[in-house]
Design a protein around this motif. Structure first.
Motif, PDB file in Angstrom:
ATOM      1  N   PRO A 146      84.633  79.096  20.848  1.00  0.00           N
ATOM      2  CA  PRO A 146      83.299  78.764  21.397  1.00  0.00           C
ATOM      3  C   PRO A 146      82.368  79.975  21.489  1.00  0.00           C
ATOM      4  O   PRO A 146      81.147  79.842  21.309  1.00  0.00           O
ATOM      5  CB  PRO A 146      83.616  78.201  22.794  1.00  0.00           C
ATOM      6  N   ILE A 147      82.928  81.153  21.726  1.00  0.00           N
ATOM      7  CA  ILE A 147      82.121  82.379  21.751  1.00  0.00           C
ATOM      8  C   ILE A 147      81.579  82.670  20.357  1.00  0.00           C
ATOM      9  O   ILE A 147      80.401  83.006  20.180  1.00  0.00           O
ATOM     10  CB  ILE A 147      82.971  83.562  22.259  1.00  0.00           C
ATOM     11  N   ALA A 148      82.443  82.519  19.355  1.00  0.00           N
ATOM     12  CA  ALA A 148      82.042  82.794  17.973  1.00  0.00           C
ATOM     13  C   ALA A 148      80.967  81.816  17.511  1.00  0.00           C
ATOM     14  O   ALA A 148      80.004  82.201  16.818  1.00  0.00           O
ATOM     15  CB  ALA A 148      83.263  82.719  17.057  1.00  0.00           C
ATOM     16  N   VAL A 149      81.116  80.545  17.878  1.00  0.00           N
ATOM     17  CA  VAL A 149      80.128  79.540  17.481  1.00  0.00           C
ATOM     18  C   VAL A 149      78.765  79.880  18.086  1.00  0.00           C
ATOM     19  O   VAL A 149      77.728  79.848  17.388  1.00  0.00           O
ATOM     20  CB  VAL A 149      80.592  78.133  17.920  1.00  0.00           C
ATOM     21  N   SER A 150      78.753  80.221  19.362  1.00  0.00           N
ATOM     22  CA  SER A 150      77.481  80.573  20.010  1.00  0.00           C
ATOM     23  C   SER A 150      76.870  81.829  19.403  1.00  0.00           C
ATOM     24  O   SER A 150      75.654  81.902  19.175  1.00  0.00           O
ATOM     25  CB  SER A 150      77.704  80.778  21.513  1.00  0.00           C
ATOM     26  N   ALA A 151      77.703  82.831  19.130  1.00  0.00           N
ATOM     27  CA  ALA A 151      77.206  84.077  18.542  1.00  0.00           C
ATOM     28  C   ALA A 151      76.613  83.835  17.169  1.00  0.00           C
ATOM     29  O   ALA A 151      75.558  84.402  16.816  1.00  0.00           O
ATOM     30  CB  ALA A 151      78.337  85.093  18.463  1.00  0.00           C
ATOM     31  N   ALA A 152      77.259  82.999  16.364  1.00  0.00           N
ATOM     32  CA  ALA A 152      76.749  82.707  15.025  1.00  0.00           C
ATOM     33  C   ALA A 152      75.410  81.987  15.104  1.00  0.00           C
ATOM     34  O   ALA A 152      74.472  82.291  14.353  1.00  0.00           O
ATOM     35  CB  ALA A 152      77.774  81.863  14.266  1.00  0.00           C
ATOM     36  N   GLN A 153      75.321  81.027  16.018  1.00  0.00           N
ATOM     37  CA  GLN A 153      74.074  80.268  16.143  1.00  0.00           C
ATOM     38  C   GLN A 153      72.932  81.137  16.642  1.00  0.00           C
ATOM     39  O   GLN A 153      71.791  81.016  16.177  1.00  0.00           O
ATOM     40  CB  GLN A 153      74.302  79.083  17.096  1.00  0.00           C
ATOM     41  N   GLU A 154      73.189  82.055  17.576  1.00  0.00           N
ATOM     42  CA  GLU A 154      72.125  82.892  18.129  1.00  0.00           C
ATOM     43  C   GLU A 154      71.684  83.979  17.158  1.00  0.00           C
ATOM     44  O   GLU A 154      70.527  84.393  17.174  1.00  0.00           O
ATOM     45  CB  GLU A 154      72.591  83.531  19.436  1.00  0.00           C
ATOM     46  N   LEU A 167      76.966  83.298  27.226  1.00  0.00           N
ATOM     47  CA  LEU A 167      76.769  84.587  27.906  1.00  0.00           C
ATOM     48  C   LEU A 167      77.417  85.722  27.125  1.00  0.00           C
ATOM     49  O   LEU A 167      76.794  86.773  26.881  1.00  0.00           O
ATOM     50  CB  LEU A 167      77.354  84.504  29.323  1.00  0.00           C
ATOM     51  N   VAL A 168      78.692  85.522  26.736  1.00  0.00           N
ATOM     52  CA  VAL A 168      79.386  86.549  25.957  1.00  0.00           C
ATOM     53  C   VAL A 168      78.732  86.698  24.596  1.00  0.00           C
ATOM     54  O   VAL A 168      78.586  87.816  24.077  1.00  0.00           O
ATOM     55  CB  VAL A 168      80.881  86.193  25.815  1.00  0.00           C
ATOM     56  N   ALA A 169      78.325  85.580  24.008  1.00  0.00           N
ATOM     57  CA  ALA A 169      77.692  85.634  22.696  1.00  0.00           C
ATOM     58  C   ALA A 169      76.399  86.436  22.739  1.00  0.00           C
ATOM     59  O   ALA A 169      76.085  87.188  21.796  1.00  0.00           O
ATOM     60  CB  ALA A 169      77.418  84.219  22.200  1.00  0.00           C
ATOM     61  N   GLU A 170      75.634  86.294  23.822  1.00  0.00           N
ATOM     62  CA  GLU A 170      74.391  87.076  23.947  1.00  0.00           C
ATOM     63  C   GLU A 170      74.686  88.564  23.933  1.00  0.00           C
ATOM     64  O   GLU A 170      73.949  89.353  23.307  1.00  0.00           O
ATOM     65  CB  GLU A 170      73.673  86.676  25.243  1.00  0.00           C
ATOM     66  N   HIS A 171      75.728  88.965  24.638  1.00  0.00           N
ATOM     67  CA  HIS A 171      76.090  90.387  24.647  1.00  0.00           C
ATOM     68  C   HIS A 171      76.546  90.841  23.265  1.00  0.00           C
ATOM     69  O   HIS A 171      76.223  91.965  22.831  1.00  0.00           O
ATOM     70  CB  HIS A 171      77.189  90.639  25.674  1.00  0.00           C
ATOM     71  N   LEU A 172      77.289  89.986  22.571  1.00  0.00           N
ATOM     72  CA  LEU A 172      77.721  90.346  21.214  1.00  0.00           C
ATOM     73  C   LEU A 172      76.524  90.490  20.289  1.00  0.00           C
ATOM     74  O   LEU A 172      76.441  91.438  19.492  1.00  0.00           O
ATOM     75  CB  LEU A 172      78.687  89.286  20.667  1.00  0.00           C
ATOM     76  N   VAL A 173      75.596  89.544  20.391  1.00  0.00           N
ATOM     77  CA  VAL A 173      74.405  89.601  19.546  1.00  0.00           C
ATOM     78  C   VAL A 173      73.580  90.842  19.869  1.00  0.00           C
ATOM     79  O   VAL A 173      73.020  91.499  18.982  1.00  0.00           O
ATOM     80  CB  VAL A 173      73.566  88.322  19.720  1.00  0.00           C
ATOM     81  N   ALA A 174      73.528  91.185  21.167  1.00  0.00           N
ATOM     82  CA  ALA A 174      72.783  92.394  21.561  1.00  0.00           C
ATOM     83  C   ALA A 174      73.413  93.642  20.969  1.00  0.00           C
ATOM     84  O   ALA A 174      72.724  94.581  20.563  1.00  0.00           O
ATOM     85  CB  ALA A 174      72.754  92.497  23.087  1.00  0.00           C
ATOM     86  N   ILE A 175      74.737  93.641  20.913  1.00  0.00           N
ATOM     87  CA  ILE A 175      75.447  94.800  20.345  1.00  0.00           C
ATOM     88  C   ILE A 175      75.125  94.951  18.867  1.00  0.00           C
ATOM     89  O   ILE A 175      74.927  96.058  18.358  1.00  0.00           O
ATOM     90  CB  ILE A 175      76.962  94.653  20.562  1.00  0.00           C
ATOM     91  N   VAL A 176      75.066  93.820  18.176  1.00  0.00           N
ATOM     92  CA  VAL A 176      74.879  93.876  16.717  1.00  0.00           C
ATOM     93  C   VAL A 176      73.423  93.614  16.335  1.00  0.00           C
ATOM     94  O   VAL A 176      73.125  93.379  15.161  1.00  0.00           O
ATOM     95  CB  VAL A 176      75.790  92.843  16.025  1.00  0.00           C
ATOM     96  N   ASP A 177      72.516  93.623  17.301  1.00  0.00           N
ATOM     97  CA  ASP A 177      71.115  93.305  17.044  1.00  0.00           C
ATOM     98  C   ASP A 177      70.549  94.206  15.954  1.00  0.00           C
ATOM     99  O   ASP A 177      70.612  95.432  16.038  1.00  0.00           O
ATOM    100  CB  ASP A 177      70.300  93.474  18.335  1.00  0.00           C
ATOM    101  N   GLY A 178      70.023  93.542  14.952  1.00  0.00           N
ATOM    102  CA  GLY A 178      69.413  94.285  13.851  1.00  0.00           C
ATOM    103  C   GLY A 178      70.414  94.794  12.844  1.00  0.00           C
ATOM    104  O   GLY A 178      70.036  95.359  11.824  1.00  0.00           O
ATOM    105  N   GLY A 179      71.676  94.587  13.111  1.00  0.00           N
ATOM    106  CA  GLY A 179      72.697  95.070  12.186  1.00  0.00           C
ATOM    107  C   GLY A 179      73.045  94.026  11.149  1.00  0.00           C
ATOM    108  O   GLY A 179      72.578  92.885  11.177  1.00  0.00           O
TER     109      GLY A 179
END
Length: 599
Positions: free
Chosen positions: A523-531, A480-492
């Motif tokens: 665990p947040i970082a791992v999910s963010a990297a994978q997504e 869940l947190v990773a999705e928000h992080l990815v959304a923040i950096v989407d396309g960056g």
């Protein structure tokens, strides 16, 4: 409420409790594990599994290895070498201290390095007439940086390496951390050197660490050890057997101080002398030689005086200053210079500020004794309830006796441990156990010392928070947190993800321990990297660096807390130098890590 949301609520409560700072960190960690079980986020086995985790075992063993290096005098030798080589100038002394802290932290963890070098740097600052406050915060910061030089430098390194192994079946190499660690150490030293004088307080602490560098000279002058004494054993062939001290005829200038029976009891002047009794005499060497030859005596101990002060304090033997407390069983007992008790020999006695000299004394409350003997016997006096020890003998030995009798054993055990860690032939926990057991088997550390050396607060903290990391991962909170992080950096750029993760880890790391922070963020970082499709190695290395960047508050890491009192720091003193150091780390981490570990 979903499990993901519930686990984040538990996380928020944990952070709030750490910030509130009314409960010990160990208590918060145990409450965390219990809360996870009560809410059903983890089962009973998982709630307590952290206390048996290999990471926890490895952490505990590092404290024992660190104790071995300090107890054997290795750290004292390193500190004295620093003072001799660096001198008293601010620049060479500060650079030398920070470099030594970084190297030592890579071996014994940053907290161990800060604790071991603290007295050395405080004394070096005193001798160079500089405030300790100008030296100790850079010391703690350099220790945090040095933890990133090798895998075993910090529990954070082990955690991210294990996370990489769990996700991809590969680990970071033992020296791989140094690719970013060396630049971080250099930047930390440069910031402290260039800006430390302006950003650090010029303040003296309320209490000053004792300086034992001139301990022997002080005692020699205080107790006037001029002539000393000879301990001579009465052989069975001696004509003194059956005589009393009152009947003895001795050469001119030779004085009989007393007789001690073989069972350790001082003899009265009218008691007959037996074979194997010890006759204690004082006088010129030629006169004592005539006495020994005339009465068939054997010299057991030669004098310890101001001229032989080097023998008073060394690798094998030391001295201690004692006071007879009220109601002590020693009150009324007869002693004299040269008498042995409990494995130590009385060198001198003082009463009401005056030296008693070469005479027997019936001890009274408040009498002071100077004793000498093997270090185990001298250090055991700290647990003797019949006397009060003025200066802790173990503290004296650790500060002034470099490379003690067990130093080479300690270094050999350390070398074996490092080789095992570097080779990867065994897990870090097994390598740590080899090191800890090696320190005990080589008698570098006594078993009771090993138990005392372990920071059980740290062990409980990590063991209690590991289930929280599991819950965040298994409940979907990390995703869940990773999705928000990815959304923040989407396309960056991938560096944007690294920057966001750095800031997240940094904020958490200023109010809770870096180990706890990384356990939560991994665990947040791992999910963010994978997504986001970013490689995992640079993301986890970034988390390790950000987790070590604990510079803004004293509660961010034990190393910061260790130096707070001795330097006289206040809570608000840390952010000034800490913020500049953190900015330097941010630039290096976000700029260098994607180059070394491609995203």
């Amino acid at each position: 409420m979903s499990d993901a949301t519930l686990s984040l609520v538990v996380l928020a409560c944990v952070v709030a409790l750490f910030v509130w700072n009314r409960l010990s960190v160990g208590t918060v960690a145990v409450l965390t594990a219990l809360a996870l079980y009560v809410t059903g986020l983890v089962d009973a086995t998982t709630a307590v599994s952290g206390f048996g985790d290999p990471v926890v075992v490895f952490i505990a063993t590092l404290f024992v290895v660190s104790e071995g290096l300090e107890a054997s005098g290795v750290t004292a030798w390193a500190g004295q070498l620093l003072v001799r080589r660096a001198g008293t100038g601010r620049t060479p002394l500060l650079v030398g201290a920070m470099a030594l802290a970084a190297v030592l932290a890579a071996v014994v963890t940053p907290n161990g390095a800060a604790a071991a070098l603290l007295p050395v740097v405080v004394l070096a600052a005193r001798r160079s007439r500089q405030p300790a406050a100008q030296m100790l915060m850079p010391l703690a910061f350099a220790a945090s940086a040095g933890a990133l030089l090798v895998l075993s430098g910090s529990t954070v390194n082990v955690i991210v390496s294990d996370a990489l192994f769990d996700a991809e079946g590969d680990r970071f190499g033992f020296f791989e951390f140094a690719l970013v660690g060396v630049p971080l150490v250099a930047a930390t030293v440069a910031v402290s050197l260039l800006l430390g004088r302006r950003l650090l307080p010029d303040r003296q602490p309320e209490t000053v660490t004792a300086d034992f560098s001139d301990h022997v000279s002080t005692l020699v002058e205080h107790y006037s050890l001029e002539r000393g004494f000879f301990r001579t054993r009465v052989t069975s062939a001696s004509d003194l057997v059956g005589a009393t001290t009152a009947e003895l005829e001795v050469p001119e200038q030779v004085l009989v101080l007393g007789v001690q029976h073989a069972d350790g009891r001082p003899a009265g002047t009218d008691e007959p002398i037996d074979a194997d009794d010890v006759l204690v005499v004082s006088g010129p060497s030629d006169g004592v030689s005539r006495l020994v030859e005339q009465h068939s005596l054997e010299v057991v101990t030669t004098p310890l005086t101001r001229d032989t002060r080097e023998a008073l304090l060394g690798r094998d033997a030391g001295v201690a200053e004692l006071v007879v407390p009220p109601r002590s069983r020693l009150i009324g007992q007869r002693v004299f210079p040269g008498v042995e008790r409990g494995g130590v020999t009385v060198l001198a006695v003082r009463r009401l500020g005056r030296e008693r000299g070469a005479q027997a004394t019936d001890l009274a409350e408040g009498d002071m004794l100077l004793v000498h003997g093997p270090w185990p016997a001298v250090e055991a006096l700290a647990q003797d309830d019949t006397v009060l020890v003025i200066d802790d003998p173990e503290e004296v030995r650790r500060q002034v006796v470099p490379l003690g009798a067990t130093a080479w054993r300690a270094l050999a055990v350390l070398a074996v441990t490092i080789v095992l860690l570097a080779s990867g032939s065994v897990s870090p926990a097994i390598a740590g156990l080899v090191g800890a057991v090696g320190m005990v088997l080589t008698r570098t550390v006594r078993p009771e010392q090993a138990y005392r050396a372990v920071s059980w607060q740290t062990v409980v903290l990590v063991g209690g928070l590991i289930p929280l990391s599991v819950a965040i991962s298994t409940s979907g909170a990390a995703d869940l947190v990773a999705e928000h992080l990815v959304a923040i950096v989407d396309g960056g750029d991938a560096r944007l993800l690294l920057a966001v993760l750095f800031l997240l880890t940094l904020v958490l790391g200023q109010v809770i321990s870096n180990t706890a922070t990384v356990l939560i963020v991994v665990p947040i970082a791992v999910s963010a990297a994978q997504e986001s499709g970013v490689a995992l190695a640079p993301v986890l290395m970034l988390v390790a660096v950000a987790g070590a960047a604990s510079f803004l508050t004293p509660i961010a890491t034990p190393a910061n807390m260790i130096v707070m009192g001795p330097a006289g720091y206040r809570f608000g003193d840390y952010w000034k130098l800490g913020l500049v150091t953190t900015l330097a780390w941010f630039v290096i981490a976000v700029g260098l890590i994607p180059v070394v570990w491609p995203t």
